[in-house]
Design an enzyme around this catalytic site. Structure first.
Site, PDB file in Angstrom:
ATOM      1  N   ASP A  61       0.872  -1.182   0.000  1.00 42.05           N
ATOM      2  CA  ASP A  61       0.000   0.000   0.000  1.00 42.05           C
ATOM      3  C   ASP A  61       0.901   1.223   0.000  1.00 42.05           C
ATOM      4  O   ASP A  61       1.936   1.248   0.676  1.00 42.05           O
ATOM      5  CB  ASP A  61      -0.992  -0.011   1.162  1.00 42.05           C
ATOM      6  CG  ASP A  61      -0.352   0.022   2.535  1.00 42.05           C
ATOM      7  OD1 ASP A  61      -0.230   1.133   3.114  1.00 42.05           O
ATOM      8  OD2 ASP A  61       0.008  -1.047   3.042  1.00 42.05           O
ATOM      9  N   GLU A 148      -8.637   4.752  11.728  1.00 47.28           N
ATOM     10  CA  GLU A 148      -7.675   4.752  12.825  1.00 47.28           C
ATOM     11  C   GLU A 148      -7.725   6.127  13.470  1.00 47.28           C
ATOM     12  O   GLU A 148      -8.229   7.091  12.889  1.00 47.28           O
ATOM     13  CB  GLU A 148      -6.270   4.427  12.325  1.00 47.28           C
ATOM     14  CG  GLU A 148      -5.766   5.342  11.217  1.00 47.28           C
ATOM     15  CD  GLU A 148      -4.408   4.893  10.679  1.00 47.28           C
ATOM     16  OE1 GLU A 148      -3.414   4.992  11.436  1.00 47.28           O
ATOM     17  OE2 GLU A 148      -4.339   4.462   9.513  1.00 47.28           O
TER      18      GLU A 148
END
Length: 261
Positions: A61, A148
């Site tokens: 990623d 998050e």
């Protein structure tokens, strides 16, 4: 006999040297020790409860911090997928997203876009921003919402769990309707626990860089596991996040075929 003893000692030392890999011995060879992709790690972890290198389907990623990428070398190294950062909050777009999106497709690497969720914007606002920046394209993997706790100075708030889940649900429902694929939920250990994400029957991508997900997220099913942020991949300068697909190569092909329609 002395000569034979010395010879055996030398052979044993050579064998031990070839096997010794640890934090002090440089980048570690990963991903199946020759059976799968071959990457490195600048800070390898002594895994307990299961090893990411045992998986054969690995991916990356990325965001603008990876700079220029040689996608041909990336694909040749064994990378099977790429998640590319597209947007953040309601007004920030990664400046390299469009280029990476096109280049990964040209290299025939399956790719999906992800959004870094902020808690100072509504889920609807953030969904509209993501849709404005990420094309609805046949052959793309499902979009991802990165949930998050944000360290941003511009958005330091940590809303209560019911608000978090409500706004995130609005975001992913809008994306589902627009792209025709249910978004994948990326999350971290503390956020998962603080907001009881175990109650969600969604597809998960779990971050766990110090223990196997079966130990860190007991009982949680997942599709992807982010196992390091200090990976080394040919074609990318500097460290990069590495991930595995939680299944065999045959299961990976089946997963892709169901989603790249």
């Amino acid at each position: 006999m002395k000569l034979l003893s010395k010879l055996l000692t030398v052979l044993m030392l050579v064998a031990l040297a070839s096997c010794g890999r640890g934090p002090s011995s440089g980048p570690a060879v990963m991903a199946g020790q020759g059976r799968g992709p071959q990457f490195g790690d600048t800070a390898p972890h002594p895994w307990v409860g299961g090893h990411p290198y045992d998986h054969l389907v690995h991916g990356i990623d990325i965001s603008r911090y990876q700079g220029d990428i040689d996608w041909g070398r990336v694909r040749g190294s064994g990378v099977s997928f790429a998640f590319i950062k597209a947007t953040e909050g309601g007004d920030h777009a990664d400046p390299n997203f469009r280029r990476y999106w096109y280049e990964a497709a040209q290299a025939r690497i399956p790719r999906g876009a992800y959004h870094y969720f902020y808690f100072c914007r509504s889920g609807a606002e953030q969904a509209a921003w993501f849709i404005a920046n990420v094309p609805r394209e046949r052959g793309a993997m499902p979009p991802v919402v990165d949930l998050e706790w944000t360290p941003s100075k511009t958005c330091p708030r940590r809303p209560p769990s019911d608000e978090v889940l409500r706004e995130a649900r609005i975001f992913k429902d809008i994306l589902h309707r627009h792209y025709g694929q249910r978004p994948i939920i990326y999350t971290t250990v503390d956020f998962y626990r603080d907001n009881n994400l175990a109650s969600w029957s969604e597809e998960f991508w779990l971050r766990s860089v110090a223990g196997h997900p079966r130990l860190v997220y007991p009982g949680q099913r997942y599709t992807f596991w982010q196992y390091t942020g200090t990976g080394v991949v040919p074609g990318i300068r500097g460290n990069v996040d590495l991930n595995v697909f939680a299944g065999s190569p045959a299961q990976w092909r089946k997963w892709l075929n169901l989603r790249l329609q």
